[in-house]
Design an enzyme around this catalytic site. Structure first.
Site: not given
Ligand code: AMP
Length: 419
Positions: A35, A221, A377, A400
């Site tokens: 950064r 999610k 992220g 974000g």
């Molecule tokens: P996000 O912060 O919502 O972008 O999610 C990123 C996270 O999703 C990472 O830490 C991944 O390890 C997790 N992730 C990706 N695929 C899966 C999965 N099939 N089961 C559980 N976690 C997952």
């Protein structure tokens, strides 16, 4: 709108809002200075024009003055990278700062103490009694709003012009990221080089689109990405949904997902997304096969199964080879690509293959002339892990902020400069 490249800073003082919110270890060593490096072109341009810079930033989330969040910890490194001895002010407002600012000579730089040591920066009242009534909270907020404006005015008074190079905080309407801009006319406020690049990259995927446009949305999610997906459905030709959120879709469509991550209260939402995609002629792609594991561990037993036939005691951890081929084909035939979120638990080597395949396909498409934006992220960590960051068109520095921009929101830090 004023542009940093055209502006001559000679003899001028510039207040530059940067994002020096870098990670520090327990001995206050910077563990990743990306950064700081990202803001160097802007700072160097001002200094080499013969201007002086007053650098403002936040570090961490202090609740007041907290030594561990002092920007003095990064002063030496900023000086080293900038190639000049940067001065330091123990606060960002007050008598002492004003004296330092007025003594600042052309070619000199002054780093102010953490802006968030003052509640006026964020405009969120601190120290409210736990049993404060709604009325009291409202009154405190209103009083703080007035002080926030005064605070922004004081910061503005240090300089002849304002430069915002902090894309990472552009989604916050804070004193130094947005309100301060009210005190400068259009000719004396501008984006820094980093901010300019970020804004341009977002524009390329949000409005200046060359088709086909493919968005790859992954991560854990669906609930955290819903606004983004809704907005993207009005823009993309292809939407690849992958990562942990896939299983909510698979279950909603009647598939078997075993112990895979799933948001049971979002099944209707998933079906609604499928329907909206159909209505808008957006091709929606989901995994057709998965790499499943019998535990959430890199050492778990694994096998490949059809995406909607995950056995009871197993969980989906990554996409399978057929899906990799499917996704890669779509990506390689695209001219605009947006990637947010991994295809699997990429932090574990045994479940990073799918994310790597996506990253490689994006790199190849980029080589063939596509514009690709990666960000938000974990996608940045992901593309860095595979060493492919320089093979895509742009890797965003704003987590974000980028996500809110893709949701279609106007970011306060950007709006404040543009108006
Ligand atoms: P996000 O912060 O919502 O972008 O999610 C990123 C996270 O999703 C990472 O830490 C991944 O390890 C997790 N992730 C990706 N695929 C899966 C999965 N099939 N089961 C559980 N976690 C997952």
């Amino acid at each position: 709108m004023q542009s940093i490249d055209k502006f001559n800073f000679a003899g001028k003082k510039a207040f530059v809002r940067v994002d020096f919110n870098v990670p520090l270890d327990d001995k206050f060593n910077i563990t990743d200075d990306t950064r700081i490096r990202a803001a160097l072109p802007t700072l160097k341009k001002i200094l080499s024009d013969g201007g002086s810079v007053i650098i403002g930033s936040h570090l961490g989330r202090p609740k007041g003055v907290e030594e561990k969040y002092s920007l003095k910890h990064i002063l030496a490194h900023v000086s080293e990278l900038l190639g000049t001895d940067v001065q330091f002010a123990n606060d960002c407002v007050g008598e002492g700062v004003a004296v330092k600012v007025s003594a600042l000579q052309p070619g000199e730089a002054l780093l102010l103490e953490n802006l968030r040591f003052h509640e006026e920066e964020e405009g969120k009242p601190r120290g409210l009694a736990e049993d404060a009534t709604d009325e009291e909270k409202k009154a405190a907020k209103a009083a703080l709003k007035v002080r926030q404006k005064e605070f922004a005015k004081t910061l503005a008074s240090y300089a002849d012009c304002y430069v915002n190079d902090a894309f990472g905080t552009a989604h916050r309407a804070h004193a130094s990221t947005a309100i301060i801009a009210e005190f400068f006319d259009t000719d004396h406020k501008m984006f820094g080089y980093l901010m300019e690049k970020e804004v341009k990259a977002v524009d390329k995927v949000m409005s200046d689109i060359v088709r086909p446009f493919t968005a790859i949305m992954g991560g854990s999610k669906v609930s955290t990405k819903i606004d983004i997906i809704e907005n993207l459905l009005t823009k993309v030709d292809n939407l690849i949904i992958t990562g942990g959120m896939t299983y909510t879709f698979t279950k909603a469509r009647g598939g078997k997902i075993g112990k895979s991550i799933c948001e049971d209260d979002k099944l209707d939402l998933a079906l609604d997304i499928v329907k909206k995609a159909e209505e808008r002629n957006v091709k929606l792609y989901l995994a057709i096969d998965d790499k499943v594991a019998d535990a959430f561990s890199n050492d778990a037993n694994t096998k490949f199964v059809k995406a909607d036939e995950i056995p009871d005691e197993w969980m989906g951890m990554d996409i399978g080879p057929e899906t990799e081929k499917l996704f890669a084909g779509v990506i390689k035939s695209s001219k605009t690509i947006l990637w947010n979120g991994p295809a699997g638990v990429f932090e574990m080597d045994n479940f990073s293959h799918g994310s790597r395949a996506i990253a490689e396909a994006i790199a190849e498409a980029t080589k063939d002339g596509a514009f690709s934006l990666v960000g938000g992220g974990d996608s940045v960590a992901c593309i860095n892990k595979f060493g492919l960051a320089d093979k895509v068109s742009y890797v965003s520095t704003g987590g974000g902020a980028l996500l809110e921009a893709i949701e279609g929101k106007k970011l306060p830090g950007i709006a404040a400069i543009e108006k």
